[in-house]
Design a protein around this motif. Sequence first.
Motif, short mmCIF file in Angstrom:
data_model
loop_
_atom_site.label_atom_id
_atom_site.label_comp_id
_atom_site.label_asym_id
_atom_site.label_seq_id
_atom_site.Cartn_x
_atom_site.Cartn_y
_atom_site.Cartn_z
N PHE A 17 1.06 5.53 70.68
CA PHE A 17 1.14 5.60 72.14
C PHE A 17 1.61 4.26 72.69
N VAL A 18 2.26 4.32 73.85
CA VAL A 18 2.61 3.13 74.63
C VAL A 18 2.03 3.32 76.03
N THR A 19 1.94 2.25 76.78
CA THR A 19 1.32 2.28 78.10
C THR A 19 1.90 3.38 78.99
N GLU A 20 3.19 3.59 78.90
CA GLU A 20 3.85 4.57 79.77
C GLU A 20 3.49 6.02 79.43
N ASP A 21 2.76 6.26 78.36
CA ASP A 21 2.37 7.62 77.98
C ASP A 21 1.14 8.13 78.72
N ALA A 22 0.47 7.29 79.49
CA ALA A 22 -0.81 7.67 80.08
C ALA A 22 -0.71 8.94 80.94
N SER A 48 -10.22 12.09 83.75
CA SER A 48 -9.38 11.56 84.83
C SER A 48 -8.19 10.77 84.30
N GLN A 49 -7.31 10.43 85.22
CA GLN A 49 -6.17 9.56 84.90
C GLN A 49 -6.68 8.22 84.38
N THR A 50 -7.76 7.73 84.96
CA THR A 50 -8.36 6.47 84.51
C THR A 50 -8.84 6.59 83.07
N ASP A 51 -9.42 7.73 82.70
CA ASP A 51 -9.82 7.97 81.32
C ASP A 51 -8.61 7.91 80.39
N ALA A 52 -7.53 8.53 80.81
CA ALA A 52 -6.31 8.53 79.99
C ALA A 52 -5.76 7.11 79.83
N GLU A 53 -5.75 6.35 80.90
CA GLU A 53 -5.27 4.97 80.83
C GLU A 53 -6.16 4.13 79.91
N SER A 54 -7.47 4.35 79.98
CA SER A 54 -8.40 3.65 79.09
C SER A 54 -8.14 4.01 77.63
N TRP A 55 -7.87 5.29 77.38
CA TRP A 55 -7.58 5.74 76.02
C TRP A 55 -6.32 5.06 75.49
N ILE A 56 -5.30 5.00 76.30
CA ILE A 56 -4.05 4.36 75.87
C ILE A 56 -4.28 2.88 75.55
N ARG A 57 -5.04 2.19 76.39
CA ARG A 57 -5.37 0.78 76.10
C ARG A 57 -6.12 0.67 74.78
N LEU A 82 2.38 16.41 73.71
CA LEU A 82 1.94 17.72 73.23
C LEU A 82 0.55 17.67 72.62
N GLY A 83 0.02 16.46 72.41
CA GLY A 83 -1.30 16.32 71.81
C GLY A 83 -1.43 14.99 71.11
N GLY A 84 -2.34 14.96 70.14
CA GLY A 84 -2.58 13.72 69.43
C GLY A 84 -2.90 13.96 67.97
N THR A 85 -2.67 12.95 67.19
CA THR A 85 -3.01 12.94 65.78
C THR A 85 -3.34 11.50 65.43
N GLY A 86 -3.74 11.26 64.22
CA GLY A 86 -3.98 9.88 63.84
C GLY A 86 -4.94 9.74 62.68
#
Length: 188
Positions: A17-22, A48-57, A82-86
């Motif tokens: 992920f990169v910051t712009e993916d939030a 929330s959007q804030t949760d998504a931004e925190s996840w990306i960080r 489309l989702g996540g993996t890792g």
Amino acid sequence: MRHDIVRSDGRIVVRPFVTEDAQSFFAAVRESVESLSYWFPWCYPGYSQTDAESWIRYCLQSWESNAEYPMGIFDAATGNCLGGTGINHLSRAYNFGNLGYWVRESRRANGIASAAARFATDIAFTELKLTRLEIFVLPHNVSSQHVAEKLGATREGIARNRLLFQGRPSDAIAYSLIPSDLFANEGR
């Protein structure tokens, strides 16, 4: 972070992920919150959007510190998440980690999870130089079992009380992959 770690088949792209993916990540989670919140404690109705931004960080920091390797799954044509993996729950002493994956509601049952998990597995073995991946699946999560089996993972048995599911210990089906499995199953 290594921005050159990207895998694509022309249909999907798997990459860190990169910051712009939030915003795109947030949209994928919100679309799927009802089903995701059943399986994953991090997802809840008020996500929330804030949760998504925190996840990306967190993802950026995790890659930087080599703590774990979360990646996004993206549509190759639109760039939408489309989702996540890792790879997480790393054991440096024994050189293995855990493989996870999820796909947004509207794109499930299209082979995306299997393709993304295969890309994450390739990254784990070729870039991260791990020698084993584990996948733990709740016995009633048939879709996730299908992904593990489609990858060619070996079902090793039932791990008792291996996962916490909705706050309670739960058994899990244990699967494993080693590097030779990935190359033996390339045509699947």
